[in-house]
Design a protein around this motif. Structure first.
Motif, mmCIF file in Angstrom:
data_model
loop_
_atom_site.group_PDB
_atom_site.id
_atom_site.type_symbol
_atom_site.label_atom_id
_atom_site.label_comp_id
_atom_site.label_asym_id
_atom_site.label_seq_id
_atom_site.Cartn_x
_atom_site.Cartn_y
_atom_site.Cartn_z
ATOM 1 N N GLU A 48 0.812 -1.217 0.000
ATOM 2 C CA GLU A 48 0.000 0.000 0.000
ATOM 3 C C GLU A 48 0.848 1.270 0.000
ATOM 4 O O GLU A 48 0.481 2.264 -0.618
ATOM 5 C CB GLU A 48 -0.966 -0.001 1.186
ATOM 6 N N ASP A 49 2.002 1.236 0.694
ATOM 7 C CA ASP A 49 2.853 2.438 0.707
ATOM 8 C C ASP A 49 3.284 2.799 -0.712
ATOM 9 O O ASP A 49 3.375 3.971 -1.080
ATOM 10 C CB ASP A 49 4.104 2.197 1.563
ATOM 11 N N ARG A 50 3.593 1.766 -1.472
ATOM 12 C CA ARG A 50 4.051 2.001 -2.845
ATOM 13 C C ARG A 50 2.897 2.426 -3.750
ATOM 14 O O ARG A 50 3.077 3.269 -4.640
ATOM 15 C CB ARG A 50 4.731 0.743 -3.375
ATOM 16 N N LEU A 51 1.731 1.844 -3.526
ATOM 17 C CA LEU A 51 0.584 2.254 -4.341
ATOM 18 C C LEU A 51 0.217 3.707 -4.056
ATOM 19 O O LEU A 51 -0.189 4.450 -4.961
ATOM 20 C CB LEU A 51 -0.601 1.313 -4.086
ATOM 21 N N GLU A 52 0.375 4.110 -2.794
ATOM 22 C CA GLU A 52 0.128 5.517 -2.455
ATOM 23 C C GLU A 52 1.107 6.418 -3.226
ATOM 24 O O GLU A 52 0.734 7.467 -3.760
ATOM 25 C CB GLU A 52 0.290 5.709 -0.937
ATOM 26 N N LYS A 53 2.369 5.976 -3.306
ATOM 27 C CA LYS A 53 3.367 6.748 -4.068
ATOM 28 C C LYS A 53 3.013 6.762 -5.552
ATOM 29 O O LYS A 53 3.230 7.766 -6.250
ATOM 30 C CB LYS A 53 4.764 6.163 -3.832
ATOM 31 N N ALA A 54 2.439 5.664 -6.040
ATOM 32 C CA ALA A 54 2.025 5.625 -7.453
ATOM 33 C C ALA A 54 0.928 6.657 -7.717
ATOM 34 O O ALA A 54 0.873 7.259 -8.794
ATOM 35 C CB ALA A 54 1.546 4.226 -7.812
ATOM 36 N N ARG A 55 0.072 6.849 -6.721
ATOM 37 C CA ARG A 55 -0.987 7.842 -6.907
ATOM 38 C C ARG A 55 -0.444 9.260 -6.821
ATOM 39 O O ARG A 55 -0.816 10.125 -7.626
ATOM 40 C CB ARG A 55 -2.087 7.642 -5.846
ATOM 41 N N THR A 56 0.450 9.514 -5.874
ATOM 42 C CA THR A 56 0.890 10.901 -5.644
ATOM 43 C C THR A 56 2.058 11.296 -6.546
ATOM 44 O O THR A 56 2.084 12.401 -7.089
ATOM 45 C CB THR A 56 1.315 11.089 -4.175
ATOM 46 N N PHE A 57 3.026 10.412 -6.720
ATOM 47 C CA PHE A 57 4.206 10.739 -7.535
ATOM 48 C C PHE A 57 3.938 10.504 -9.016
ATOM 49 O O PHE A 57 4.289 11.328 -9.863
ATOM 50 C CB PHE A 57 5.400 9.882 -7.082
#
Lengths: 382, 195
Positions: free
Chosen positions: A212-221
């Motif tokens: 989930e941490d990485r998916l959050e980065k996929a959304r924001t970055f």
């Protein structure tokens, strides 16, 4: 000098090693100032890459200062601040003369299928890497570049592999305006590939992972839509649903040899070493892309065979495009994109770890503790 | 309504090009497929790399360097990390001398040599001033300092199941090496008693 040293699967430590020496007239010795651990270093760390010898120093993402040059070096001087592509290459063989620096035929006696890579086993040439105070850089007149004054160290080190590879992976997808692009893997390379897909005119970018941490980065970055494959019974069906059952135009495998999602595949490859890699993400890519679509693969796999669903790829008329990234060929355009603010590579850095704590760094990254996405290794030879 | 058949058009996109350009910095900067760094493909341009040689100088071979039999010669430049040594070195040399990269035997021998190297190096470290310390070398202590439990539990991570196997992979060389040492000690004791 102090250097990271491989001691066996899941074990590394810092040791005192001899400082590298000039072995060839066009060598340089670079004093490393910043390095990184790459996701593909974990394949070595886990003992997945054949001919990874105890005593090798890993690290193919590094920058530093030129400390010594061989007698034929013309383009670099002692004291230059340089970034070094992960490819070791000669510049003049059949492949280099056509821009395929990652496929150089003159630098890796151990294998013909892969070129030379710093700190990436003897299968990739037996070069020690940059997770150390000093590193030998062959063909110093063609590989390294002086770092532009305006570029920060963290952006520069990420241009030596991760960003260049992600951007290259998006190019391998032959993305056209309005294409639906699905990226498997939200690690550094997947995030950069997703971000780069927009530069090439993608109409939708979807990133799939289980962290989930990485998916959050996929959304924001990366400004991408995301899917967590653990929350769907069948991620391929979910991909079909979200594309009106057509499939994506382009699928990018940014995972490679240690993909999760199927315990049998993962254990048979990553733990038992019976496959060159766990092709879960690659098979999902093949099944998620539409017929006639393109699958881009820059996730790294080992040289042994893998259980790839090639029948589906053939029946669907897919174009599968692959390669290690010829890094320096990407740099002029990527420098523009970084300078224009279109790409900010260091935005994905989560951990900065001193070389002396390298074992901790590898474990944190390997086990994905503390939301680790990209760890940098700080080196201070002074 | 359920569609009756597939149509020739792609599904509509949620955003127009203008909306994407406004939302995402740099959208479309590399829109032209012919104007991307990886294009043109396979075009001969020997001057592009900056090399000022046609044939590179040969790096001196300080020890017999193993090489793939798919190569015509030792490449002009090569790495010098970790020359083959001991039993693992013998296996590696056989893998390179006898089998091409196309043969599974080549790679399986190299993997076997890696394991022999690991076991030998682990055993060897026990007679040095710096023996292996798995608590340090594995970085396992970060499980306590970097939220090992909360990084995994309740997060639907697909990799947590096989993390349990990691200690087996790590402990393997110690188990194999320890068993070998015990077996050798017993054999030596038996020989002493029988002589």
């Amino acid at each position: 000098m102090r250097a990271m040293v491989y001691r066996g699967p899941y074990r590394v430590r810092v040791e005192e090693k001899d400082r590298p020496r000039i072995e060839h007239p066009n060598d340089a010795i670079v004093r490393v100032t910043l390095a990184a651990i790459c996701g593909s270093d974990l394949h070595l760390y886990h003992g997945l890459m054949p001919d990874t010898r105890v005593g090798m120093t890993f690290g193919h993402e590094f920058i530093g200062v030129v400390d010594e040059v061989g007698p034929s070096v013309q383009n670099l001087s002692v004291g230059d601040r340089v970034m070094v592509p992960f490819n070791v290459y000669c510049g003049t063989c059949w492949f280099c003369a056509r821009g395929l620096y990652s496929n150089c035929h003159n630098v890796n006696p151990n294998a013909t299928a892969v070129g030379g890579i710093y700190g990436y086993s003897n299968t990739c040439g037996g070069y020690d890497g940059g997770q150390a105070e000093f590193v030998r850089v062959p063909f110093a007149d063609v590989g390294p570049s002086r770092i532009p004054d305006w570029m920060g160290d963290e952006d520069a080190v990420l241009l030596t592999d991760a960003l260049a590879t992600g951007y290259f992976g998006a190019q391998l997808g032959d993305i056209s305006e309005g294409d639906v692009v699905v990226v498997f893997g939200a690690g550094p390379v997947g995030l950069y590939a997703a971000r780069s897909a927009w530069l090439m005119g993608a109409g939708r970018v979807i990133v799939i992972d289980h962290l989930e941490d990485r998916l959050e980065k996929a959304r924001t970055f990366a400004h991408a839509e995301t899917m967590n494959f653990t929350q769907h019974a069948d991620i391929v069906v979910q991909m079909k649903r979200t594309t009106d059952f057509l499939g994506a135009d382009v699928a990018i495998d940014a995972v490679g040899a240690e993909a999760d999602g199927n315990l049998l595949q993962h254990v048979s490859s990553a733990k038992l070493k019976l496959q060159g890699g766990s092709p879960i993400a690659l098979n999902w890519a093949i099944d998620s892309v539409r017929k006639g679509g393109t699958v881009s693969v820059m996730g790294a796999y080992g040289p042994l065979f893998s259980a790839v669903k090639f029948g589906d790829a053939m029946n669907k008329g897919l174009t599968i495009r692959t390669n290690q990234c010829p890094v320096k060929r990407q740099w002029p355009r990527l420098f523009e994109h970084v300078r224009n603010g279109y790409l900010k590579p260091s935005d994905i850095v989560t951990h900065r770890i001193p070389l002396e704590h390298i074992a901790e760094g590898y474990h944190i990254f390997s086990a994905k503790l503390d939301g680790c996405i990209k760890p940098l290794i700080t080196v201070d030879a002074a | 309504m359920t569609p009756h058949a597939y149509t020739p058009t792609s599904p509509p996109l949620p955003e127009t090009a203008d909306e994407l350009r406004a939302r995402i910095p740099g959208w479309g900067a590399d829109l032209d497929p012919a104007d991307r760094p990886a294009v043109p493909r396979l075009q001969l341009d020997p001057g592009r790399s900056g090399a000022h040689w046609e044939v590179p100088d040969q790096q001196p071979e300080r020890w017999p360097r193993e090489r793939s039999i798919e190569h015509a010669m030792l490449t002009p430049v090569f790495g010098t990390s970790c020359p083959p040594k001991g039993v693992s070195g013998l296996i590696r040399r056989q893998a390179y001398a006898r089998f091409s990269e196309a043969r599974a035997a080549h790679w399986l021998l190299l993997v076997a040599a890696d394991r022999v190297d690991t076991v030998g190096s682990t055993l060897g470290s026990w007679v040095t001033r710096r023996p292996e310390n798995p608590l340090v070398g594995t970085g396992i202590r970060t499980e306590l300092s970097h939220h090992g439990w909360s990084s995994r539990v309740g997060r639907d991570r697909a990799d947590v199941g096989h993390h349990l196997l990691d200690p087996v992979v790590v402990a393997g060389p110690w188990l194999v090496g320890g068993t070998a040492v015990v077996a050798l000690a017993r054999a030596a004791r038996r020989r002493r008693r029988s002589s």
